[in-house]
Scaffold this active site. Structure first.
Site, mmCIF file in Angstrom:
data_model
loop_
_atom_site.group_PDB
_atom_site.id
_atom_site.type_symbol
_atom_site.label_atom_id
_atom_site.label_comp_id
_atom_site.label_asym_id
_atom_site.label_seq_id
_atom_site.Cartn_x
_atom_site.Cartn_y
_atom_site.Cartn_z
ATOM 1 N N PHE A 172 -5.078 -67.612 24.128
ATOM 2 C CA PHE A 172 -5.329 -66.380 23.379
ATOM 3 C C PHE A 172 -6.722 -66.457 22.775
ATOM 4 O O PHE A 172 -7.048 -67.401 22.052
ATOM 5 C CB PHE A 172 -4.310 -66.200 22.253
ATOM 6 C CG PHE A 172 -2.936 -65.799 22.704
ATOM 7 C CD1 PHE A 172 -2.672 -65.463 24.024
ATOM 8 C CD2 PHE A 172 -1.897 -65.756 21.791
ATOM 9 C CE1 PHE A 172 -1.401 -65.094 24.441
ATOM 10 C CE2 PHE A 172 -0.621 -65.385 22.192
ATOM 11 C CZ PHE A 172 -0.367 -65.055 23.515
ATOM 12 N N GLU A 173 -7.541 -65.459 23.063
ATOM 13 C CA GLU A 173 -8.860 -65.305 22.433
ATOM 14 C C GLU A 173 -8.726 -64.194 21.409
ATOM 15 O O GLU A 173 -8.456 -63.047 21.750
ATOM 16 C CB GLU A 173 -9.914 -64.953 23.478
ATOM 17 C CG GLU A 173 -10.177 -66.038 24.505
ATOM 18 C CD GLU A 173 -11.305 -66.967 24.096
ATOM 19 O OE1 GLU A 173 -11.903 -66.731 23.022
ATOM 20 O OE2 GLU A 173 -11.582 -67.909 24.856
ATOM 21 N N ILE A 174 -8.931 -64.519 20.122
ATOM 22 C CA ILE A 174 -8.506 -63.601 19.065
ATOM 23 C C ILE A 174 -9.629 -62.834 18.380
ATOM 24 O O ILE A 174 -9.343 -61.940 17.580
ATOM 25 C CB ILE A 174 -7.696 -64.357 18.002
ATOM 26 C CG1 ILE A 174 -8.554 -65.443 17.334
ATOM 27 C CG2 ILE A 174 -6.426 -64.943 18.597
ATOM 28 C CD1 ILE A 174 -7.905 -66.088 16.135
#
Length: 369
Positions: free
Chosen positions: A303-305
């Site tokens: 996950f790139e947030i």
């Protein structure tokens, strides 16, 4: 229980539908220049300060949380990794019937927001700080049969370099990118390879940090792996080293889940799919590919947030981390993405014995539509 939980889930989702959790960007930092925006110490802990705060939180909740520090290395280079375990029933924490989840944060040193998110998640697991609209009782009941291991800062040595002022550093304390040091397709270099960004080390698992993480994953044998980063806005599944996803039903289910989360939390703006296809470049020797292919984690994600598309390539702190209180709070509340992810899997009644989904289940689409 099922009906009440579904009601909680609907309230939970509606409370966050209006939050723009992600703002689309793809960042490529230029590490040869100095960052212009300094660390906002009113918002961010130092690396060591954050670990101490997490340990204090754990010690306040011995009924749910425990902490250990795992060490590895040689006389020339050592690494410590703090691991926090959540389980409501410690006498059953080794029960193989429980759903096992492994979450890792702070693998790249400059991505401070990642580890701050780990602190927020642990605050929720300790039932000290909840996101808006989340019902603590329902949250507690839902996680009764779950064991979660959280690595809040995988790369503490690299983080010390960032805290000292090298805000573009993403590698560990001796210049190795920990997300290129795993054994799946290790060492392959693309045409745009930059050793200042992604030096893979002298061999797979040459680094004590990746050695620790490998042993943790193998011994824990998780059903779910999530590696949390910042720099863009994306929900990724294997593979990173090629522009394709795995075959079969588990891969299909991963994609369906990510597509739904993209609608709910990103307004369809997130990059979704295999890391290699969605991001625009191939990455070799990554943790998520190893978790899926070698450790055989059924559900493996990156996950790139967060990312700031208006920051210059030299302004690394701003590029990878929110710099103001309002944005920080919204992005830190991104823990709901991870929590929602866990809850959706439980709604799906994930079959942890056979590593596949049961075929006759209510879809989450029936819950949210």
């Amino acid at each position: 229980m099922a009906a009440s939980f579904h009601l909680f889930f609907i309230i939970f989702l509606s409370g966050f539908a209006a939050f723009p959790i992600f703002s689309f960007v793809y960042a490529n930092a230029n590490t040869t220049q100095h960052s212009r925006t300094p660390i906002n110490h009113h918002l961010y802990h130092s690396g060591e300060g954050l670990i101490e705060k997490i340990k204090s939180l754990v010690h306040r909740h011995p009924d749910k949380l425990t902490v250990e520090t795992i060490q590895a290395g040689t006389k020339d280079y050592k690494a410590d990794i703090t691991v926090v375990t959540y389980s409501q029933n410690w006498e059953q924490s080794g029960d193989k019937s429980k759903l096992r989840i492994l979450l890792s944060f702070g693998q790249h040193a400059r991505e401070l927001i990642s580890s701050e998110l780990a602190l927020r998640i642990l605050s929720a697991l300790g039932e000290e700080q909840f996101p808006p609209e989340m019902d603590p009782a329902s949250f507690h009941d839902t996680l009764e049969n779950v064991v979660i291991k959280i690595v809040p800062m995988e790369n503490l040595n690299g983080r010390k370099i960032v805290d000292a002022g090298e805000l573009c550093e993403r590698r560990n304390g001796r210049g190795v990118d920990l997300n290129r040091n795993w054994a799946v397709d290790w060492g392959k270099k693309e045409k745009d390879y930059d050793p200042a960004e992604e030096y893979p080390g002298t061999a797979p698992f040459s680094e004590p940090e990746t050695q620790i993480m490998r042993e943790l994953a193998v011994s824990f044998n998780p059903h779910i792996w999530v590696n949390v980063h910042s720099g863009t806005d994306g929900l990724f599944m294997p593979y990173d080293h090629k522009k394709s996803t795995p075959d079969g039903l588990p891969s299909q289910r991963m994609r369906e889940l990510l597509d739904e989360l993209n609608v709910l939390y990103c307004g369809k703006r997130c990059l979704v799919g295999s890391g290699g296809a969605a991001v625009g470049y191939l990455a070799h020797g990554t943790a998520t590919d190893y978790m899926y292919d070698v450790v055989r984690v059924p559900m493996a994600f990156t996950f790139e947030i967060y990312g700031d598309d208006k920051a210059s390539g030299a302004d690394c702190f701003k590029m990878f981390n929110p710099i103001d209180q309002t944005t920080f709070k919204v992005k830190a509340d991104c823990l709901t993405l991870i929590v929602c992810f866990i809850l959706v899997l439980i709604i799906y009644e994930y079959d942890i014995h056979t590593y596949i989904y049961n075929s006759e289940l209510c879809s989450i689409f029936l819950v949210v539509n």
